[in-house]
Scaffold this motif. Structure first.
Motif, PDB file in Angstrom:
ATOM      1  N   LEU A  31       1.638  -3.639  36.836  1.00 56.62           N
ATOM      2  CA  LEU A  31       1.200  -2.786  35.779  1.00 56.62           C
ATOM      3  C   LEU A  31      -0.022  -3.431  35.491  1.00 56.62           C
ATOM      4  CD1 LEU A  31       4.230  -2.103  33.372  1.00 56.62           C
ATOM      5  CD2 LEU A  31       3.190  -0.617  35.551  1.00 56.62           C
ATOM      6  N   VAL A  32      -1.324  -2.954  34.760  1.00 56.96           N
ATOM      7  CA  VAL A  32      -2.360  -3.866  34.506  1.00 56.96           C
ATOM      8  C   VAL A  32      -2.500  -3.049  33.035  1.00 56.96           C
ATOM      9  CG1 VAL A  32      -4.927  -3.836  34.110  1.00 56.96           C
ATOM     10  CG2 VAL A  32      -3.710  -3.619  36.401  1.00 56.96           C
ATOM     11  N   VAL A  33      -2.219  -3.728  31.932  1.00 55.69           N
ATOM     12  CA  VAL A  33      -1.998  -3.454  30.543  1.00 55.69           C
ATOM     13  C   VAL A  33      -2.924  -3.958  29.926  1.00 55.69           C
ATOM     14  CG1 VAL A  33      -0.251  -3.579  28.646  1.00 55.69           C
ATOM     15  CG2 VAL A  33       0.457  -3.447  31.023  1.00 55.69           C
ATOM     16  N   ASP A  34      -3.639  -3.254  28.839  1.00 57.47           N
ATOM     17  CA  ASP A  34      -4.601  -3.873  27.926  1.00 57.47           C
ATOM     18  C   ASP A  34      -4.035  -4.517  26.633  1.00 57.47           C
ATOM     19  OD1 ASP A  34      -3.950  -1.863  26.100  1.00 57.47           O
ATOM     20  OD2 ASP A  34      -5.756  -0.615  26.517  1.00 57.47           O
ATOM     21  N   ARG A  35      -4.886  -5.060  25.719  1.00 56.04           N
ATOM     22  CA  ARG A  35      -4.513  -5.827  24.659  1.00 56.04           C
ATOM     23  C   ARG A  35      -3.635  -4.947  23.599  1.00 56.04           C
ATOM     24  NH1 ARG A  35      -9.469  -7.902  21.233  1.00 56.04           N
ATOM     25  NH2 ARG A  35      -7.801  -8.519  19.978  1.00 56.04           N
ATOM     26  N   LEU A  36      -3.625  -3.654  23.794  1.00 56.72           N
ATOM     27  CA  LEU A  36      -3.189  -2.815  22.931  1.00 56.72           C
ATOM     28  C   LEU A  36      -1.675  -2.282  23.472  1.00 56.72           C
ATOM     29  CD1 LEU A  36      -5.702  -0.521  21.714  1.00 56.72           C
ATOM     30  CD2 LEU A  36      -4.969  -2.276  20.372  1.00 56.72           C
ATOM     31  N   GLY A  37      -1.447  -2.998  24.558  1.00 60.12           N
ATOM     32  CA  GLY A  37      -0.176  -2.386  25.367  1.00 60.12           C
ATOM     33  C   GLY A  37      -0.051  -1.239  26.177  1.00 60.12           C
ATOM     34  N   LEU A  38      -1.429  -0.661  26.214  1.00 57.83           N
ATOM     35  CA  LEU A  38      -1.717   0.739  27.221  1.00 57.83           C
ATOM     36  C   LEU A  38      -1.714   0.273  28.647  1.00 57.83           C
ATOM     37  CD1 LEU A  38      -4.047   2.662  24.832  1.00 57.83           C
ATOM     38  CD2 LEU A  38      -1.942   3.090  25.225  1.00 57.83           C
ATOM     39  N   ILE A  39      -0.933   1.256  29.441  1.00 50.95           N
ATOM     40  CA  ILE A  39      -0.901   1.148  30.791  1.00 50.95           C
ATOM     41  C   ILE A  39      -2.154   1.647  31.273  1.00 50.95           C
ATOM     42  CG2 ILE A  39       0.214   1.496  32.952  1.00 50.95           C
ATOM     43  CD1 ILE A  39       2.712   1.628  31.267  1.00 50.95           C
ATOM     44  N   ARG A  40      -3.000   0.742  32.138  1.00 55.04           N
ATOM     45  CA  ARG A  40      -4.233   1.258  32.782  1.00 55.04           C
ATOM     46  C   ARG A  40      -4.169   1.429  34.203  1.00 55.04           C
ATOM     47  NH1 ARG A  40      -7.158   3.114  28.541  1.00 55.04           N
ATOM     48  NH2 ARG A  40      -7.450   1.830  26.898  1.00 55.04           N
ATOM     49  N   ASP A  41      -3.110   0.684  34.834  1.00 53.28           N
ATOM     50  CA  ASP A  41      -3.190   1.077  36.198  1.00 53.28           C
ATOM     51  C   ASP A  41      -1.729   0.710  36.619  1.00 53.28           C
ATOM     52  OD1 ASP A  41      -5.128   0.482  38.966  1.00 53.28           O
ATOM     53  OD2 ASP A  41      -3.594   1.869  38.623  1.00 53.28           O
ATOM     54  N   VAL A  42      -0.874   1.346  37.745  1.00 53.65           N
ATOM     55  CA  VAL A  42       0.441   1.081  38.093  1.00 53.65           C
ATOM     56  C   VAL A  42       0.329   0.849  39.818  1.00 53.65           C
ATOM     57  CG1 VAL A  42       2.826   1.934  38.023  1.00 53.65           C
ATOM     58  CG2 VAL A  42       1.180   2.633  36.221  1.00 53.65           C
ATOM     59  N   ALA A  43       1.344   0.052  39.987  1.00 51.95           N
ATOM     60  CA  ALA A  43       1.559  -0.082  41.807  1.00 51.95           C
ATOM     61  C   ALA A  43       3.035  -0.381  41.840  1.00 51.95           C
ATOM     62  CB  ALA A  43       0.716  -1.190  42.068  1.00 51.95           C
ATOM     63  N   PHE A  44       3.401   0.249  42.913  1.00 50.10           N
ATOM     64  CA  PHE A  44       4.944   0.313  43.137  1.00 50.10           C
ATOM     65  C   PHE A  44       4.972  -0.289  44.673  1.00 50.10           C
ATOM     66  CE2 PHE A  44       5.532   3.032  39.611  1.00 50.10           C
ATOM     67  CZ  PHE A  44       6.485   2.744  38.992  1.00 50.10           C
ATOM     68  N   ASN A  45       5.889  -1.012  44.762  1.00 43.49           N
ATOM     69  CA  ASN A  45       6.239  -1.443  46.277  1.00 43.49           C
ATOM     70  C   ASN A  45       7.347  -0.860  46.857  1.00 43.49           C
ATOM     71  OD1 ASN A  45       6.024  -3.133  48.814  1.00 43.49           O
ATOM     72  ND2 ASN A  45       6.918  -4.738  47.756  1.00 43.49           N
ATOM     73  N   LYS A  46       8.157  -0.225  46.200  1.00 44.34           N
ATOM     74  CA  LYS A  46       9.367   0.675  46.526  1.00 44.34           C
ATOM     75  C   LYS A  46       9.340   1.993  46.256  1.00 44.34           C
ATOM     76  CE  LYS A  46      12.901  -3.128  45.997  1.00 44.34           C
ATOM     77  NZ  LYS A  46      13.917  -3.584  45.385  1.00 44.34           N
ATOM     78  N   GLU A  47       9.303   2.919  47.203  1.00 43.30           N
ATOM     79  CA  GLU A  47       9.070   4.153  46.891  1.00 43.30           C
ATOM     80  C   GLU A  47      10.092   5.004  45.952  1.00 43.30           C
ATOM     81  OE1 GLU A  47       8.435   6.519  50.359  1.00 43.30           O
ATOM     82  OE2 GLU A  47       8.235   8.655  49.328  1.00 43.30           O
ATOM     83  N   ASP A  48      11.335   4.236  46.252  1.00 41.78           N
ATOM     84  CA  ASP A  48      12.498   5.002  45.637  1.00 41.78           C
ATOM     85  C   ASP A  48      12.504   4.647  44.057  1.00 41.78           C
ATOM     86  OD1 ASP A  48      13.106   2.358  45.902  1.00 41.78           O
ATOM     87  OD2 ASP A  48      15.188   2.489  45.785  1.00 41.78           O
ATOM     88  N   LEU A  49      12.012   3.163  43.619  1.00 38.02           N
ATOM     89  CA  LEU A  49      11.763   2.599  42.431  1.00 38.02           C
ATOM     90  C   LEU A  49      10.463   3.795  41.901  1.00 38.02           C
ATOM     91  CD1 LEU A  49      12.516   0.746  40.358  1.00 38.02           C
ATOM     92  CD2 LEU A  49      10.901  -0.612  41.162  1.00 38.02           C
ATOM     93  N   SER A  50       9.549   4.146  42.243  1.00 36.78           N
ATOM     94  CA  SER A  50       8.471   4.624  42.004  1.00 36.78           C
ATOM     95  C   SER A  50       8.954   6.139  41.479  1.00 36.78           C
ATOM     96  CB  SER A  50       7.412   5.125  42.746  1.00 36.78           C
ATOM     97  OG  SER A  50       6.495   5.764  42.617  1.00 36.78           O
ATOM     98  N   LEU A  51       9.780   6.810  42.520  1.00 36.09           N
ATOM     99  CA  LEU A  51      10.350   8.163  41.922  1.00 36.09           C
ATOM    100  C   LEU A  51      11.301   8.176  40.968  1.00 36.09           C
ATOM    101  CD1 LEU A  51      11.193   9.308  45.622  1.00 36.09           C
ATOM    102  CD2 LEU A  51       9.234  10.226  44.138  1.00 36.09           C
TER     103      LEU A  51
END
Length: 476
Positions: A31-51
């Protein structure tokens, strides 16, 4: 954390796209998170985990603290705060709710990338570890059930034997010697166990009674049918009715003798028993804890407070037990789920984390306690096995069987187990080479395929070189 010594030379001018691919490939979720804790970007390596976690893409723009379970929200703040202060945080286990209803444990660490106070939060999926621990618990409990099934008959016999108000004895059919006697029988004959056991059963009656009992035992031995008689004790003051049965145990035949007892066992006071139980709870050397259904502590004894490095019981009351018990929170979740399903667990190997950072290897047994409410409470017994483990590991021997290796799983991380095994093999090889060469280090280095300098370094590392010659010191 150990970083690259010369990243610019070894990695070159690594672009953002290459860095993103590298992060996504090296972790299960990033995850890319800013100083306020907001998620700016997401990446998953496992498809089942993403689902399971982000099937609808709701993570983007959400706060990291909003997509975790309520009991782990505080850990998110600690994670980001560590990254602000130290540039990179320690690993912390956080649980995410899933559509299936079961929480998904993920181990996170945050790295401050130094750009607009943004952080890269990388995570490892802990479900395989939890599943492996669950399989180990299931296998252990299966063996426990088989073992308990074999012991049930003996346990029932011993319990009935000890608490019966009727005097009962086991007598050998060959020598007529008393093999075992319950407390009521000892009271009837007014003798201690050492005095009564192995003595001849007929000898405890008067002459006429002794002859009648010998005839009784002979008849039962010959016919196999139960029979009874009456006889006076050796003091001649009391008469007993005696009933004898024949039974077989393994390859031997034994008499079960029951005597009419005129002494009733003293009835214990319920209040006194409760008082003694409370005294045992407070004085027990093992940590004893009573929790609610959700794992919150109701009562803890001084031994547990000492292991948790707490000064008073009030500090523990109302807190979740996994604050101190379990490795990264996974162990306790598995144990609690198994306890809710099976009502008990035995000898579950885990770790105890003190308030000031001291970690102790422990074994946990627990049981479900029905108290009349809709949900039961749980009682935990925590035993410190640090000395047992340290004494077994200090021998520096390789596991000699698969069973010994399995015992280390769950107590020692895999990387530590592999490193420890490698070190032991390396040390044994060096010791063998020195022994074969008569402590000639140059020849030992050649035999092992090492340079002399490498051998000297390893000798010092393993404590095999108490002193080195001047030449060795110069070589190093």
């Amino acid at each position: 954390m150990q970083v690259f010594k010369s990243p610019k030379e070894s990695l070159g001018d690594l672009g953002a796209l290459s860095a993103a691919k590298l992060i996504a490939a090296a972790t299960d979720v990033a995850l890319v998170v800013d100083r306020l804790g907001l998620i700016r970007d997401v990446a998953f390596n496992k498809e089942d985990l993403s689902l399971e976690l982000d099937a609808q893409g709701r993570w983007m723009g959400s706060k990291l603290a909003e997509i975790v379970t309520p009991d782990t929200k505080a850990k998110v703040g600690e994670l980001l705060q560590d990254a602000v202060v130290r540039k990179s945080s320690s690993w912390r286990q956080v649980n995410h709710p899933s559509a299936g209803g079961e929480d998904i444990p993920v181990l996170y660490a945050a790295i401050n990338i130094g750009r607009d106070d943004r952080f890269v939060v990388v995570g490892r999926d802990l479900r395989p570890l939890a599943a492996m621990q669950q399989r180990l618990i299931n296998a252990q409990q299966s063996m426990e059930r088989d073992y308990v099934r074999l012991r049930h008959a003996e346990t029932r016999y011993r319990l009935l034997f000890q608490v019966s108000s009727e005097a009962v004895m086991i007598v050998d059919t060959v020598s007529n010697a008393i093999i075992d006697a319950n407390p009521a029988a000892l009271a009837l004959f007014d003798q201690s166990a050492p005095q009564l056991l192995k003595s001849g059963f007929p000898g405890h009656f008067d002459a006429a009674g002794s002859q009648a009992i010998q005839t009784l035992l002979a008849d039962v031995r010959a016919t196999g049918r139960d029979s009874s008689a009456r006889a006076h004790l050796a003091d001649g003051q009391r008469e007993c009715s005696i009933r004898v049965s024949l039974f077989r145990q393994e390859n031997a035949a034994l008499f079960l003798v029951r005597l009419a007892s005129h002494a009733s066992p003293p009835e214990g006071s319920t209040l006194k028993a409760t008082s003694m139980l409370l005294k045992y709870f407070d004085a027990a050397p093992d940590g004893l804890v009573i929790t609610q259904f959700d794992g919150r502590i109701v009562r803890a004894n001084p031994a547990f407070l000492e292991m948790a490095q707490l000064s008073s019981a009030e500090q523990a009351r109302g807190e979740l037990l996994d604050r101190w018990l379990g490795r990264a929170g996974v162990d306790f979740s598995v144990a609690l789920a198994n306890l809710r399903q099976n009502d008990s667990i035995k000898l579950f190997a885990t770790a105890m984390r003190g308030e000031y950072g001291v970690t102790t290897d422990v074994e946990v047994s627990a049981v479900s306690i029905a108290d009349g409410d809709d949900k039961p409470s749980f009682g935990f017994a925590v035993r410190n096995v640090e000395k047992r483990l340290s004494s077994s590991s200090s021998s520096r021997e390789l596991p000699r069987s698969m069973a010994q290796l399995i015992e280390l799983i769950g107590r020692v991380p895999l990387r530590d187990l592999v490193r420890e095994t490698t070190d032991v093999i390396e040390k044994l090889s060096i010791e063998a080479a020195l022994e074969l060469t008569g402590d000639n280090r140059a020849s030992a280095a050649e035999m092992l395929g090492l340079s002399r300098q490498s051998l000297y370094v390893k000798l010092r590392r393993f404590g095999l070189a108490e002193h080195a010659t001047d030449g060795e010191a110069e070589d190093e």
